[in-house]
Design an enzyme around this catalytic site. Sequence first.
Site, mmCIF file in Angstrom:
data_model
loop_
_atom_site.group_PDB
_atom_site.id
_atom_site.type_symbol
_atom_site.label_atom_id
_atom_site.label_comp_id
_atom_site.label_asym_id
_atom_site.label_seq_id
_atom_site.Cartn_x
_atom_site.Cartn_y
_atom_site.Cartn_z
ATOM 1 N N THR A 1 41.268 40.830 31.807
ATOM 2 C CA THR A 1 42.263 40.448 30.809
ATOM 3 C C THR A 1 41.600 39.956 29.524
ATOM 4 O OG1 THR A 1 43.899 39.962 32.497
ATOM 5 C CG2 THR A 1 44.208 38.918 30.366
ATOM 6 N N ASP B 1 33.756 38.170 49.558
ATOM 7 C CA ASP B 1 34.857 37.357 49.117
ATOM 8 C C ASP B 1 34.943 36.250 50.161
ATOM 9 O OD1 ASP B 1 37.365 36.366 48.472
ATOM 10 O OD2 ASP B 1 38.404 37.964 49.550
#
Lengths: 506, 506
Positions: B205, B258
């Site tokens: 973003t 993760d």
Amino acid sequence: MAKLKVKRIDAGIQTAVINKEDANQIGLKNGGRINILNEESGRSITAFIQITDNIIGKGTIGLSSGFISQLDADDNKELAVRAADRPISLEYIRKKMDNGKLTENEINTIISDITNDVLSAGETTAFITAVYINGLDTDEVEYLTRSMVKSGEQLKFNTHPIVDKHSIGGVPGNKITLLVVPIIAAAGLKIPKTSSRAITGAGGTADLMEALAPVEFKAADIERMTEKVGGVIVWGGATNIAPADDKIIVHEFPLKIDARGIMIASVMAKKIACGAEIVVIDIPVGAEAKVKDMDDARRLARQFIEIGERFKVKVECAITFGDTPIGRGIGVNLEVREALIALEGNVEQNPFTQKSLTMAGIAFEMAGRVEKGEGYRFAEEILNSGKALAKMKEIIAIQGGNPNVTSNDILPGKYSFNVNAKDSGYIVGIKNRALITIARTAGAPADKGAGIYIHKLLGERVEKGETIYTIYADKEWRLGKALAEARKYMPVAVEGMLLERITSLN
Amino acid sequence: MAKLKVKRIDAGIQTAVINKEDANQIGLKNGGRINILNEESGRSITAFIQITDNIIGKGTIGLSSGFISQLDADDNKELAVRAADRPISLEYIRKKMDNGKLTENEINTIISDITNDVLSAGETTAFITAVYINGLDTDEVEYLTRSMVKSGEQLKFNTHPIVDKHSIGGVPGNKITLLVVPIIAAAGLKIPKTSSRAITGAGGTADLMEALAPVEFKAADIERMTEKVGGVIVWGGATNIAPADDKIIVHEFPLKIDARGIMIASVMAKKIACGAEIVVIDIPVGAEAKVKDMDDARRLARQFIEIGERFKVKVECAITFGDTPIGRGIGVNLEVREALIALEGNVEQNPFTQKSLTMAGIAFEMAGRVEKGEGYRFAEEILNSGKALAKMKEIIAIQGGNPNVTSNDILPGKYSFNVNAKDSGYIVGIKNRALITIARTAGAPADKGAGIYIHKLLGERVEKGETIYTIYADKEWRLGKALAEARKYMPVAVEGMLLERITSLN
């Protein structure tokens, strides 16, 4: 991809340095992996990068002379730089993190990438950590062992059998190789012993032997010397034998972890690469040793033996008492002197001589030199006869040392302090780790004369005022620091000694 | 200990370089930790070392200008160098490796040492790997979250409530922040959104927003701008908000792991440090998403909510469909253009707009702006009314961009290739990872015009010869490479499309 010009930066570093803007353009993160291609010569390398915003300008890449010559490039040469593909070995490491079983090919790929610096320190540590937590099964240890053997050179001998020994480390004063090797070689067996330098200890066997002779040799020299005199005691780190192991140990060290499967593979790979057919492994058990209890020691012994079977190597393990120093001396010269005294015929019965003769004796029995149960006595005869001393002199001579050395030539440090008993009693406990800390603080292993001499061994009687142990140092300030450590740790406990008296105020 | 003279080496490196002989003398290994003291100024630092045998001579130490000034030293200044103590945090990492539960103090120590570069890359990776394998319980995640919050600055606002959103990454085209932030701010709520740049994706973003305005601001600027216009979209990496997280992510990235507990703490720490009181978390579920199934998504959602409760932050999670790109554009300009088109009032119902309105709607309901079930419609009204566009222009302006920008100003790359349907049918599957790979190969995110535009979304009808998607690139050679990837991966499946016809030779 970007075209960057070479700027030579010689700081002994193994990373390429590039500007932040170029890194963003190529899509690289600090520590990322790049591929550098000299389009003219066709040579390429893979390297990790450090990103800078001031040292290396946009459009240039900082490279060491080593990298520049590998690329057949030169200053200001334009090179093509792009993000390198992620090595597939990372998938396999991830698989072990997810507790999967690795195939032989997967382990080979990981070990090859570790050996060739394709993996970063972090990536290698991830593998070690995953193995530490999730373990390796016997197949995986076998694959890892074979992979480590193949990572470097292998010794070849014309005479057989080749004997070897290994002690699981961590116990101070463990100079037994200095007796075991000459005893075994004196009996006509071959023992090409590679040893390590101290990492956390007060003196590795290679450090000890170096007080008597050079220890850095190539594989071919080890073969030649062993064929000639029957044995050597050299530093494994100078050879190219199982180099993958060295790359792994570096990363295990700061974490003080002992990833069991890796440890077994490391030991066995070194032995197999050295051509060993008969291996005796010493497993010290104790509260402060790597192996804490007998059950664990037996389990470890079975694993060593099973891996040995898979490589057609006869393995026997000696589970030994690990909560005492091995003999009286801790530190380079103190240990070497103690070993020479024993070789010279003054054999005191203590943990050092007993353990040495036990290990040599097991090897003799395994090699069929003597009947079962006769090994210890046979080893003792060789030691007492002076044959082991004569053999040790041959070994020292062929390695380039002075064969006329005697125990009187090897001196402890000139600064010393006697720690005396405040009360009479028996030595009921010795803290091995504290002894190592004190010896290292005194300067061991870098200062050859530094260390500890233990006058009263475990179980011995000490009278009030008698010296329990002496701390030696080559430098006065180090002695002071070691003494402070000794006062803090109180490494030797005498039964009946009042540690502290606290009076109630009520 | 040794006394070594400073030699300045400016290669942007964070390690000290010393000669092999000095290293042996001090008892250091490559990569070891040293303490360097300027006895005159009393200043000291801890650094990792690289050992060299030729670049830095015996008796000298190679240091960067940064280190030299920290030590208040200068060229040729004599410094005292010794092996540094092992940080206690390594014991705590070891504890997690042994599956122990860490205390708050232990986690604080680890995070502090990671943040301050006391731990090496390998040591930090060992922690991450141990957490990945052994996990963290809710208490530990709470401690880790608090520790990360404390590792940096915290935003403070005068108006409340502060809203924030987060999407678990990995889904291409996920430009929803460009709609969610202006919609929420247009309704009078405050949303100081910090975003990331692409690591593995085609555009983070922050990369997208940078096509419209600068994104690098300090914490105080974010506070000021948010108070003034209601929202910002900035790059978190330029702030000092939860910096510990950035230090950890760097090491997770190459392993593509993760570590769930770390991920939850990372997300929540960023939100808490930004002052968020209402947080909406988007959890995409899909075969190629980070979260593979609904059960796991629900478990993760509960963990986020529980950690939120412990910090008095209201958290709701939206479990979303993760096996489709979010909208039609993938890549910086293609995504920004798509977002501007929607803000300009041309709102097509597709995964991008639906997900954006859903997320904004949940925030409105949580903030009590509308009744339960009314949020989506309320968000849609704001978008359709043009208020969101007006707010976006304010945000662009206050961040220093051009508020008069329109979707026509943001252009895809000048090189393009249409991938057409070989047969008629429906789009039955889109491979997200393949799309990301193709977009990155085409140049995204560094090349702003590079990426993919999807003409036919999942479930849509396509006729033979119609374009399914177009690949764009700023550079012709990159288009060629991307096309080759597209032919290899075939990222969009059309029902009825014959992939290959193999004729039996029998």
